[in-house]
Write a protein that holds these residues in place. Structure first.
Motif, PDB file in Angstrom:
ATOM      1  N   SER A  56      26.540   8.125 -49.259  1.00  0.00           N
ATOM      2  CA  SER A  56      25.349   8.174 -48.416  1.00  0.00           C
ATOM      3  C   SER A  56      25.407   7.034 -47.403  1.00  0.00           C
ATOM      4  CB  SER A  56      24.090   8.037 -49.268  1.00  0.00           C
ATOM      5  OG  SER A  56      23.968   9.122 -50.147  1.00  0.00           O
ATOM      6  N   ALA A  90      17.265  10.058 -46.558  1.00  0.00           N
ATOM      7  CA  ALA A  90      18.681   9.709 -46.388  1.00  0.00           C
ATOM      8  C   ALA A  90      19.043   8.452 -47.177  1.00  0.00           C
ATOM      9  CB  ALA A  90      19.005   9.520 -44.910  1.00  0.00           C
ATOM     10  N   LYS A  91      18.050   7.749 -47.691  1.00  0.00           N
ATOM     11  CA  LYS A  91      18.307   6.560 -48.503  1.00  0.00           C
ATOM     12  C   LYS A  91      18.778   6.918 -49.911  1.00  0.00           C
ATOM     13  CE  LYS A  91      14.844   3.591 -46.312  1.00  0.00           C
ATOM     14  NZ  LYS A  91      13.587   2.876 -46.578  1.00  0.00           N
ATOM     15  N   SER A  98      20.894  13.041 -49.224  1.00  0.00           N
ATOM     16  CA  SER A  98      21.045  12.152 -48.080  1.00  0.00           C
ATOM     17  C   SER A  98      21.498  12.915 -46.836  1.00  0.00           C
ATOM     18  CB  SER A  98      22.056  11.060 -48.429  1.00  0.00           C
ATOM     19  OG  SER A  98      22.274  10.217 -47.337  1.00  0.00           O
TER      20      SER A  98
END
Length: 157
Positions: A56, A90-91, A98
């Motif tokens: 990610s 997306a974290k 992500s």
């Protein structure tokens, strides 16, 4: 008589509602370099994804740039907020989650670029195989989501 009065009232109401449409704020000159910083941070993430597999991306720099853009309080404020909210996903350490969030962010980014004429040589791409969008410099297809299919995708005007 009653029917004509009702029609006149409805027409007046519709006409007044059309004038009450929320006016969009213009993009401020101070926002343009801030948006360019967002694009630059996005480029860094794409470069990272092109050289790394199944990890990610760190979106903290991108979120910081979006915070600055939002604080400018101009025509890009709502887009910055929307992009920032989507990037929260997306974290995730789950690459699938992500990438899904990053693709949604990219769709909003592409729309903002096009709407406000802020492409700066960047284009929107879409890969139908992984069903993901990305924004990157140039016209060459470099799919950041699928290392085994780097050339899979389409340039979206």
């Amino acid at each position: 008589m009653k029917r004509s009065v009702i029609l006149i009232l409805l027409s007046s109401l519709l006409l007044s509602l059309s004038f009450c449409k929320k006016e969009e704020k213009p993009v401020l000159e101070t926002e343009k370099p801030l948006f360019e910083k967002v694009l630059s941070e996005n480029d860094k993430i794409i470069q990272f994804l092109l050289t790394t597999e199944s990890v990610s991306p760190d979106v903290s720099g991108l979120i910081s740039s979006l915070n600055s853009l939002e604080e400018a309080k101009g025509g890009l404020e709502s887009s910055a907020l929307e992009m920032k909210n989507v990037l929260e996903g997306a974290k995730s350490s789950d690459v699938r989650i992500s990438f899904e969030a990053y693709s949604k962010f990219s769709e909003i980014l592409a729309s903002s670029m096009k709407t406000h004429g802020l492409q700066s040589g960047r284009n929107r791409f879409y890969c139908p195989m992984v069903k993901k969008t990305w924004v990157f410099f140039g016209m060459k297809i470099l799919n950041p989501y699928a290392p085994d299919m780097r050339d899979c995708g389409d340039l979206i005007p």
